[in-house]
Write an enzyme that holds these catalytic residues in place. Sequence first.
Site, PDB file in Angstrom:
ATOM      1  N   ARG A  39       0.866  -1.190   0.000  1.00  0.00           N
ATOM      2  CA  ARG A  39       0.000   0.000   0.000  1.00  0.00           C
ATOM      3  C   ARG A  39       0.903   1.241   0.000  1.00  0.00           C
ATOM      4  NH1 ARG A  39      -0.730   4.822   2.475  1.00  0.00           N
ATOM      5  NH2 ARG A  39      -0.431   3.882   4.522  1.00  0.00           N
ATOM      6  N   HIS A  49      -6.732  -0.159   2.726  1.00  0.00           N
ATOM      7  CA  HIS A  49      -6.574   1.186   3.269  1.00  0.00           C
ATOM      8  C   HIS A  49      -7.395   2.129   2.403  1.00  0.00           C
ATOM      9  CE1 HIS A  49      -4.140   4.948   3.788  1.00  0.00           C
ATOM     10  NE2 HIS A  49      -4.055   4.500   5.023  1.00  0.00           N
ATOM     11  N   HIS A 109      39.190  -2.358  14.981  1.00  0.00           N
ATOM     12  CA  HIS A 109      37.930  -3.112  14.940  1.00  0.00           C
ATOM     13  C   HIS A 109      38.156  -4.564  14.562  1.00  0.00           C
ATOM     14  CE1 HIS A 109      34.866   0.283  14.977  1.00  0.00           C
ATOM     15  NE2 HIS A 109      36.028   0.878  15.098  1.00  0.00           N
ATOM     16  N   THR A 123       2.784  11.549   9.164  1.00  0.00           N
ATOM     17  CA  THR A 123       2.617  11.566   7.711  1.00  0.00           C
ATOM     18  C   THR A 123       3.759  12.268   6.977  1.00  0.00           C
ATOM     19  OG1 THR A 123       0.262  11.604   8.147  1.00  0.00           O
ATOM     20  CG2 THR A 123       0.937  12.241   5.925  1.00  0.00           C
ATOM     21  N   HIS A 154       6.811   8.289   8.799  1.00  0.00           N
ATOM     22  CA  HIS A 154       7.635   8.588   7.623  1.00  0.00           C
ATOM     23  C   HIS A 154       9.050   8.963   8.039  1.00  0.00           C
ATOM     24  CE1 HIS A 154       5.016   8.218   4.089  1.00  0.00           C
ATOM     25  NE2 HIS A 154       4.123   8.099   5.062  1.00  0.00           N
TER      26      HIS A 154
END
Length: 378
Positions: free
Chosen positions: A17, A77, A294, A171, A200
């Site tokens: 969607r 939706h 590392h 949104t 978002h």
Amino acid sequence: MPGPHISKFYLIDTTLREGEQCARAHFSLKNKIQIAKGLDEFGVEYIELTSPCASPQSREDIDHIARLDLRARLLTHIRCSMEDARIAVETGVHGINLLFGTSHLLRRHSHGRSIEEIIEQAIEVIHFIQEKRLEVRFTCEDTFRSDINDLRRIYHAMDTLGLIRIGVADTVGIATPRQVYDLVAELRQSVRAGIEFHGHNDTGCAIANAFAALEAGARYIDTSILGIGERNGITPLAGMIARLYATEPALVARYNLKMLAPLARMVAQMLGVEIPFNYYIAGETAFSHKAGLHTKAVLQEPKCYEVLNPEDFGLQRTIEIGHRLTGRHAITARARAIGLQFDERELFAITATIKRLADEAPLSPRQVDRILRNWFAD
Ligand code: HCA
Ligand code: CU
């Protein structure tokens, strides 16, 4: 340090969607079936599908997906209107996600309704869907730019209707984790419905916001594969899983984690894009270790620099060797892996040589191996 507390939650994947709203997406029915089956096999609890009102093919595609008999519950939706609802209830989904823009901007420029009108219309649509015995969810679109008193009124009115979920939607990607936490925590006290968060990623907070929502007691999180959606998208599935796994692997033990990378590859291919090299879990460098400090530690104990065990995701770590930041331990390990033994003095010299050569340009693993073999032969 005490870890965050997350209680039971469900994933609502909306690749089919929100993801279809990504500028690069155009899914054929075949694509949609592959995505739906893949998500189902991965184990998301819900799959959200494009509105049947979007186009004739969208409507047909829902019917096909509904007949696949997936374990995941299917949602569609739609806009909060009787017109859309009448069509959506006929599609064979388990539930319907409704949304109505409640921010000042959307009320003014999108639909022009007052809060009273929004509530009135929502009640009519919700009653209609409930009579058809489908799950209903209601979202105040653009929640974080809506007036808090309007939100309280609307969510309260919706909750008295006995909805299964209410949705909180960032949104435009404007919310911060603290704002999400506060709003969800407040709603949690005042509504009985489960809370869904949809966020978002315009400002890079989508995963953190979704996680804050869970910490505050949200029960449902929207995700999409690769995070695809409008603009730069939403909370990416793999990133959300990484966040949860790093908190506590048991939180995501029910999902088929080894499918995350294949799902990302599949959707990237459908869109005709590359998976970003630094994407969560599936990105090319997600498990690469480079600097000498590392690699030395990781070779002894990967947990020193890894909160995600690549094997749990069906992947492998890589130790980068042919670069100017390389270290003796990484070179020793590589030599051993190809059956070569050097003494300390030689290893210092080889390391210095590789660093000097790599100052010009990085060396490929093959070039590194060649240097090691030649040295040994000499
Ligand atoms: C949209 C907007 C939406 C809806 C989210 C939701 C958003 O494209 O329809 O209904 O929970 O981000 O607000 O995706
Ligand atoms: Cu959205």
